[in-house]
Design an enzyme around this catalytic site. Structure first.
Site, PDB file in Angstrom:
ATOM      1  N   ARG A 275       3.737  43.092 -24.438  1.00 54.63           N
ATOM      2  CA  ARG A 275       3.848  44.306 -25.266  1.00 54.63           C
ATOM      3  C   ARG A 275       4.019  43.927 -26.731  1.00 54.63           C
ATOM      4  O   ARG A 275       3.398  44.530 -27.622  1.00 54.63           O
ATOM      5  CB  ARG A 275       5.037  45.153 -24.769  1.00 54.63           C
ATOM      6  CG  ARG A 275       4.736  45.816 -23.433  1.00 54.63           C
ATOM      7  CD  ARG A 275       5.936  46.448 -22.766  1.00 54.63           C
ATOM      8  NE  ARG A 275       5.524  47.130 -21.529  1.00 54.63           N
ATOM      9  CZ  ARG A 275       6.316  47.384 -20.493  1.00 54.63           C
ATOM     10  NH1 ARG A 275       7.587  47.028 -20.530  1.00 54.63           N
ATOM     11  NH2 ARG A 275       5.852  48.009 -19.439  1.00 54.63           N
TER      12      ARG A 275
ATOM     13  N   HIS B 299      15.130  41.382 -18.972  1.00 57.24           N
ATOM     14  CA  HIS B 299      14.003  42.327 -18.901  1.00 57.24           C
ATOM     15  C   HIS B 299      14.661  43.709 -18.858  1.00 57.24           C
ATOM     16  O   HIS B 299      14.881  44.277 -17.803  1.00 57.24           O
ATOM     17  CB  HIS B 299      13.161  42.074 -17.652  1.00 57.24           C
ATOM     18  CG  HIS B 299      12.121  43.140 -17.422  1.00 57.24           C
ATOM     19  ND1 HIS B 299      11.117  43.405 -18.315  1.00 57.24           N
ATOM     20  CD2 HIS B 299      11.952  44.027 -16.409  1.00 57.24           C
ATOM     21  CE1 HIS B 299      10.376  44.393 -17.866  1.00 57.24           C
ATOM     22  NE2 HIS B 299      10.862  44.802 -16.722  1.00 57.24           N
TER      23      HIS B 299
END
Ligand code: NAD
Length: 310
Positions: free
Chosen positions: A151, A175
């Site tokens: 991303r 994460h």
């Protein structure tokens, strides 16, 4: 190569699709506690496979069906609903991992199997799965911040006008909401990010970097708000990790696995060299002092969540 996917909901199906399209496996066996769902997914994916690589896709309603799998991908468990964080899934998904791992281990070769964890909250699930499986930490791997790093690279690529392939920029730590963007080590081609910006007259001030960090951390929330769940990104990340393991590629990926010593033992994403034996080495990038502090904080959050379920 035979692999198994445990949990064939949105993510498990996307992973099976991405994996079958790599052509690197000859058999994918699907297990879900909802056996009708696993059978339906195997049928649908099997029909799709007839248009591409010749991959045998089967469903099993019994863990014995995963025997012979060299890699087992765990995509089972509850996903985030709009407004929920990954940590909200902690107890539910710890129960799923406690249910799954002993059954998997009873049916695979513990001397060589690799387990890939996708279930959230990912880093805590990696720690739990590693403990329950008793496998070496190097062979229980979470996709972790591979997706977050993708991303970041996607956003930077648009900002800088260069391909994602020319950008080495990593997200580290959890994460989850405490992930850390490593700006210090980011490179574009052979240049450090700051040098690249100077030479191309692109301005990337601290305020823009903060906005980028926010967008990376909130990407999953935005996608869940818009399409109910996330699946394409994680499907591609899992297939990429699988490819790296199968082909012994020794690429550097920001995956999660248990490392550290004493009370600092934690699973989180760091740049790690990955190959057929799993995680081969863990690298410690040079961080700025705020980045180091943020990474320590992220590790503490993961450890606290792990302690809460033990
Ligand atoms: P989903 O609800 O669509 O599917 C989950 C599946 O798991 C269901 O089919 C369910 O029957 C099965 N399942 C649940 N408990 C099980 C058990 N004990 N044994 C066998 N099967 C079981 O959910 P989803 O959208 O596919 O998400 C799955 C997981 O992946 C969630 O934890 C989600 O947060 C996570 N996820 C991770 C990432 C990542 O980057 N790591 C990205 C997206 C989603």
């Amino acid at each position: 190569m035979k692999i198994a996917i445990i949990g064939v909901g949105t993510v498990g199906s996307a992973v099976a699709t991405a994996v079958k399209n790599t052509g690197y496996v000859h058999e994918i066996v699907l297990y879900d506690r909802d056996s009708m769902r696993a059978r339906a997914a195997a049928d649908d994916l099997g029909h799709a496979a007839s248009f591409g690589f010749d991959v045998k896709i089967t469903a099993t309603s019994n863990y014995r069906g995963i025997r012979g799998s060299e890699i087992v991908i765990i995509a089972a468990g509850a996903n985030q609903k709009p407004g929920e964080t990954r940590t909200d899934l902690l107890n539910k998904n710890a129960d799923a991992i406690r249910d799954i791992i002993p059954r998997v281990m009873a049916n695979v070769d513990s001397k060589s199997v690799k387990i890939i964890i996708l279930t959230n909250p990912l880093d805590v699930m990696v720690m739990l799965a590693q403990k329950l499986s008793k496998l070496p930490a190097a062979r229980v791997i979470g996709t972790g911040a591979m997706l977050d790093s993708a991303r970041l690279r996607t956003i930077l690529s648009r900002q800088l006008g260069v391909s994602t392939q020319s950008i080495n920029a990593y997200v580290l730590g959890e994460h989850g909401d405490s992930s850390v963007v490593d700006w210090t080590s980011a490179t574009v081609g052979a240049l450090g990010l700051d040098d690249f910006c100077r030479q191309t007259h692109i301005s990337l001030p601290a305020s823009t970097r903060k906005t980028i960090e926010h967008r990376v951390r909130n990407a999953a929330y935005e996608i869940i708000r818009g399409r109910g769940a996330t699946w394409d990104g994680i499907g591609a990340a899992a297939a990429d990790l699988l490819r790296c393991i199968i082909n012994d590629e020794h690429r550097i990926l920001t995956v999660s696995c248990v490392s550290g010593t004493g009370t600092d033992v934690v699973a989180m994403s760091l740049p790690r060299i990955v190959g057929t034996s799993g995680v081969i080495a863990t690298l410690r990038p040079k961080l700025s002092s705020p980045e180091s502090a943020a990474l320590r904080r992220s590790a503490k959050i993961i450890r606290k969540n792990y302690d809460a379920i033990m």
